[in-house]
Design an enzyme around this catalytic site. Structure first.
Site, PDB file in Angstrom:
ATOM      1  N   TYR A 109       1.846  -1.536  -9.575  1.00  0.00           N
ATOM      2  CA  TYR A 109       2.113  -0.297  -9.060  1.00  0.00           C
ATOM      3  C   TYR A 109       0.903   0.476  -7.445  1.00  0.00           C
ATOM      4  O   TYR A 109       0.428  -0.628  -7.560  1.00  0.00           O
ATOM      5  CB  TYR A 109       0.919   0.604 -10.399  1.00  0.00           C
ATOM      6  CG  TYR A 109       0.258   1.701  -9.577  1.00  0.00           C
ATOM      7  CD1 TYR A 109       0.839   2.810 -10.413  1.00  0.00           C
ATOM      8  CD2 TYR A 109      -0.676   2.294  -9.258  1.00  0.00           C
ATOM      9  CE1 TYR A 109       0.515   5.093 -10.554  1.00  0.00           C
ATOM     10  CE2 TYR A 109      -1.181   3.729  -9.378  1.00  0.00           C
ATOM     11  CZ  TYR A 109      -0.358   4.499  -9.958  1.00  0.00           C
ATOM     12  OH  TYR A 109      -0.774   5.907  -9.344  1.00  0.00           O
ATOM     13  N   GLU A 197       3.167   8.341  -5.763  1.00  0.00           N
ATOM     14  CA  GLU A 197       3.237   7.291  -6.589  1.00  0.00           C
ATOM     15  C   GLU A 197       4.562   6.597  -6.759  1.00  0.00           C
ATOM     16  O   GLU A 197       5.384   7.120  -7.070  1.00  0.00           O
ATOM     17  CB  GLU A 197       3.145   7.961  -7.737  1.00  0.00           C
ATOM     18  CG  GLU A 197       2.328   6.353  -8.397  1.00  0.00           C
ATOM     19  CD  GLU A 197       2.274   7.460 -10.084  1.00  0.00           C
ATOM     20  OE1 GLU A 197       1.502   7.751 -10.435  1.00  0.00           O
ATOM     21  OE2 GLU A 197       3.354   7.846  -9.961  1.00  0.00           O
TER      22      GLU A 197
END
Ligand code: ADP
Ligand code: MG
Length: 396
Positions: A109, A197
């Site tokens: 991530y 993101e």
């Protein structure tokens, strides 16, 4: 403002972030065409909606032949996807992304956001990438690494290398990861993002690093600097009530509940949402009518709040400063005339608290109206309590 994954990937690519080859498709035929053009043995059919969690909801499918592309594209296009980010009503899929399949060794991530405490951009990354970062943040926050960025110098190489080592990336992948982090930061700053993101950022079989998913949110206040971003707006993904309100110059956010509120000033609007919650109600919206509330604007706000039967009651909480309470009262009467032809009642009870400029005149206007279900409240607290009670009674 939000955009689709394929649009985010195009922007990131222009900043040097490595992404798989991919093409958007609006029909099944186009999906198959695109898969042919890509010519990769494996391609991925991905639903394009303004929400994550598509993988778990069946919106991301790996296809190993053109026939499979056709099958998955027909399955996903037009389907209403319900993911943990869409809410129970889901979102209809109108676009697909046909993308080259990546050889995934591990998923990570990576994101950039603005940390309001330090008022700085912060880079966050985790080895627990993939589908459920919300769960990681809630249950094992120590697995999310952070680097705070000094705006005067930007993201520094020692920060990206420290992050790459914390993630335990193999030696060959450290430089590619550093490059990706740097490019993503440049995109974040360059396009005035509020969020950038990548989930997942993947380590591939040949120890390269790339972005398999991409989500960019933009700061609405900076959109005037980015006409190219404004063009990417997909209004079918936005709440129709919010679009209508924006066109009428009203600051409206749908909150999903059934106690509507109409307030002047953002601070008072937030306090009003809080006090409705405090008394056990579910706010239908945040609505700041602003300082120049003329009767037409108030009537428009009423229409938006009542549309679709979402609101079971309305709390009008006005502290007259620049705007005058008598005008707001007049606006409520205008709204009543438009909404109910007999002009005697509104479809839902309306509790009104008026204070400040011309409050007395405003109260007089409403006291003498023929509309039955407008109730005056002397205080904000009492008003909130009354509207929550009335809405609960209406449901019982
Ligand atoms: P969402 O976050 O909405 O579930 P993602 O784009 O993150 O959607 O896709 C979900 C999962 O599907 C990823 O975690 C990854 O495992 C897989 N995936 C997505 N794109 C590709 C791709 N191009 N190649 C291979 N696998 C992919
Ligand atoms: Mg994802």
């Amino acid at each position: 403002m939000n955009i689709h994954e394929y649009q985010s990937k195009q922007i990131l690519k222009s900043y040097g972030v490595k992404v798989p080859e991919g093409l958007p498709a609006f029909s099944v035929e186009e999906a198959v065409e695109n898969a042919k053009k890509l010519g990769t043995p494996v391609c991925v059919v991905k639903a394009q909606i303004h929400a994550g969690g598509r993988g778990k909801a069946g919106g991301v499918k790996v296809a190993k032949s053109l026939d499979e592309v056709k099958t998955y594209a027909s399955e996903i296009l037009g389907k209403v996807l319900v993911t943990h980010q869409t809410g129970p009503e889901g979102k209809k899929v109108n676009r697909l992304l046909i993308e080259a399949g990546a050889d995934i060794k591990k998923e990570y991530y990576l994101s950039f956001v603005i940390d309001r405490n330090t008022a700085r951009v912060v880079m966050m990354a985790s080895t627990e990438g993939g589908m459920e970062i919300e769960k990681v943040a809630a249950e094992t926050p120590e697995k999310i690494f952070k680097e705070t960025i000094d705006p005067a110098v930007g993201l520094l190489p020692f920060q990206t290398s420290r992050m790459a080592y914390k993630l335990g990336l193999p030696k060959e992948a450290v430089r590619p990861a550093q490059k990706l982090m740097g490019c993503l930061y440049n995109a974040f700053v360059g396009k005035d993002c509020s969020l950038a993101e990548i989930n997942p950022m993947v380590l591939t079989g040949d120890n390269d690093v790339m972005a398999l998913d991409a989500k960019l949110n933009f700061d609405d206040s900076a959109l005037f600097r980015h006409p190219d971003i404004v063009e990417l707006r997909d209004e079918t993904e936005e709440d129709p009530k919010e679009l209508e309100a924006a066109a009428a110059d009203l600051n409206y956010v749908n909150l999903g509940g059934d106690v509507a509120c109409m307030v002047n000033g953002a601070g008072l609007a937030m306090a009003t949402v809080d006090i409705i919650k405090y008394f056990g109600g579910e706010p239908a919206n945040f609505l700041d009518v602003g300082g120049d509330s003329n009767p037409e604007k108030i009537a428009k706000a009423f229409n938006i709040m009542l549309e679709g039967g979402q609101s079971k009651g309305i709390f009008v909480n006005i502290f007259g400063g620049i705007n005058r309470c008598d005008q707001v009262a007049q606006g409520i009467l205008e709204a009543a005339k438009i909404i109910s032809p007999d002009g005697k009642s509104l479809p839902v009870p309306v509790v009104v608290r008026l204070e400040g400029t011309n409050a007395q005149q405003g109260r007089e206007i409403l006291k003498n109206t023929p509309i039955e279900n407008v109730i005056m409240a002397p205080t904000m607290e009492g008003g909130a309590e009354t509207i929550v009670k009335l809405v609960k009674e209406a449901q019982a």
